[in-house]
Scaffold this motif. Sequence first.
Motif, short mmCIF file in Angstrom:
data_model
loop_
_atom_site.label_atom_id
_atom_site.label_comp_id
_atom_site.label_asym_id
_atom_site.label_seq_id
_atom_site.Cartn_x
_atom_site.Cartn_y
_atom_site.Cartn_z
N LEU A 64 37.35 38.29 40.82
CA LEU A 64 36.43 39.39 41.06
C LEU A 64 35.00 38.98 40.71
O LEU A 64 34.08 39.23 41.49
CB LEU A 64 36.86 40.61 40.25
N PHE A 65 34.81 38.32 39.59
CA PHE A 65 33.48 37.88 39.20
C PHE A 65 32.92 36.85 40.18
O PHE A 65 31.76 36.95 40.60
CB PHE A 65 33.50 37.28 37.79
N GLU A 66 33.73 35.88 40.56
CA GLU A 66 33.26 34.85 41.48
C GLU A 66 32.86 35.45 42.83
O GLU A 66 31.84 35.07 43.41
CB GLU A 66 34.32 33.76 41.68
N LEU A 67 33.65 36.37 43.32
CA LEU A 67 33.34 36.98 44.61
C LEU A 67 32.09 37.85 44.54
O LEU A 67 31.37 37.99 45.54
CB LEU A 67 34.53 37.80 45.11
N LYS A 68 31.81 38.43 43.38
CA LYS A 68 30.57 39.21 43.22
C LYS A 68 29.38 38.30 42.99
O LYS A 68 28.25 38.66 43.29
CB LYS A 68 30.69 40.19 42.04
N ASN A 69 29.62 37.12 42.46
CA ASN A 69 28.55 36.20 42.07
C ASN A 69 28.01 35.37 43.24
O ASN A 69 26.85 35.00 43.24
CB ASN A 69 29.05 35.28 40.96
N TRP A 70 28.85 35.08 44.21
CA TRP A 70 28.46 34.21 45.32
C TRP A 70 28.37 35.00 46.61
O TRP A 70 29.16 35.91 46.85
CB TRP A 70 29.49 33.09 45.51
N SER A 72 28.61 35.33 50.81
CA SER A 72 29.55 34.84 51.82
C SER A 72 29.16 33.44 52.29
O SER A 72 30.01 32.55 52.41
CB SER A 72 29.57 35.81 53.01
N GLN A 73 27.88 33.22 52.54
CA GLN A 73 27.41 31.92 53.00
C GLN A 73 27.68 30.84 51.96
O GLN A 73 28.09 29.73 52.31
CB GLN A 73 25.90 31.96 53.33
N GLN A 74 27.45 31.16 50.70
CA GLN A 74 27.70 30.18 49.64
C GLN A 74 29.18 29.85 49.51
O GLN A 74 29.54 28.70 49.30
CB GLN A 74 27.16 30.71 48.30
N ALA A 77 30.21 27.63 52.40
CA ALA A 77 29.55 26.32 52.36
C ALA A 77 30.12 25.42 51.26
O ALA A 77 29.88 24.22 51.27
CB ALA A 77 28.05 26.50 52.14
N ASN A 78 30.89 25.98 50.35
CA ASN A 78 31.39 25.23 49.20
C ASN A 78 32.91 25.10 49.27
O ASN A 78 33.63 26.02 48.91
CB ASN A 78 30.95 25.94 47.91
N ARG A 79 33.37 23.95 49.72
CA ARG A 79 34.81 23.71 49.89
C ARG A 79 35.57 23.84 48.58
O ARG A 79 36.67 24.41 48.53
CB ARG A 79 35.04 22.33 50.50
N ILE A 80 35.00 23.34 47.49
CA ILE A 80 35.68 23.40 46.19
C ILE A 80 35.83 24.85 45.72
O ILE A 80 36.89 25.25 45.23
CB ILE A 80 34.94 22.54 45.15
N LEU A 81 34.79 25.64 45.88
CA LEU A 81 34.85 27.05 45.52
C LEU A 81 35.88 27.78 46.36
O LEU A 81 36.70 28.55 45.83
CB LEU A 81 33.47 27.71 45.67
N ARG A 82 35.88 27.54 47.67
CA ARG A 82 36.87 28.18 48.55
C ARG A 82 38.29 27.82 48.12
O ARG A 82 39.17 28.68 48.08
CB ARG A 82 36.66 27.76 50.00
N GLN A 83 38.51 26.56 47.76
CA GLN A 83 39.84 26.13 47.34
C GLN A 83 40.24 26.82 46.04
O GLN A 83 41.38 27.25 45.89
CB GLN A 83 39.88 24.60 47.16
N LYS A 84 39.31 26.94 45.12
CA LYS A 84 39.60 27.61 43.85
C LYS A 84 39.93 29.09 44.08
O LYS A 84 40.85 29.64 43.47
CB LYS A 84 38.41 27.47 42.91
N LEU A 85 39.20 29.74 44.98
CA LEU A 85 39.48 31.14 45.32
C LEU A 85 40.85 31.27 45.97
O LEU A 85 41.62 32.18 45.64
CB LEU A 85 38.38 31.69 46.23
N HIS A 86 41.15 30.37 46.88
CA HIS A 86 42.45 30.38 47.56
C HIS A 86 43.59 30.16 46.56
O HIS A 86 44.61 30.86 46.59
CB HIS A 86 42.48 29.33 48.66
#
Length: 113
Positions: A64-70, A72-74, A77-86
């Motif tokens: 929840l914090f990460e999704l509020k902090n970043w 959509s574009q960020q 654009a960040n493969r590592i962040l997307r993987q961590k969210l997934h």
Amino acid sequence: MEAKKFIDEKSDVLATYLDFFLMRKLSYSQLNHFLWETLREWDDLAIFDESTDSCKEQVFWFLLFELKNWSSQQIFANRILRQKLHTGALFLQGQGVKPYNCIGIRPITECLD
């Protein structure tokens, strides 16, 4: 409603919304609306205990914090962040492992007495 029940119910929805968002089947504004509604509902529970109850709850608040902090574009654009969210979404669904370095804490509810 107690904290554990709230987290259990909202975790399923958060994981589903996050999956749809990452597949670009849900807009960021729709996801953001869910996030704000979830925070409002949590605040309505007036839970003053700041300790998280489980790894599931830690991942829930982390996502929840990460999704509020970043933006959509960020996120896209960040493969590592997307993987961590997934990975976090999978964990909430009972699959996989807790994301590495995932530290989520409960938001503090203000006591106005």
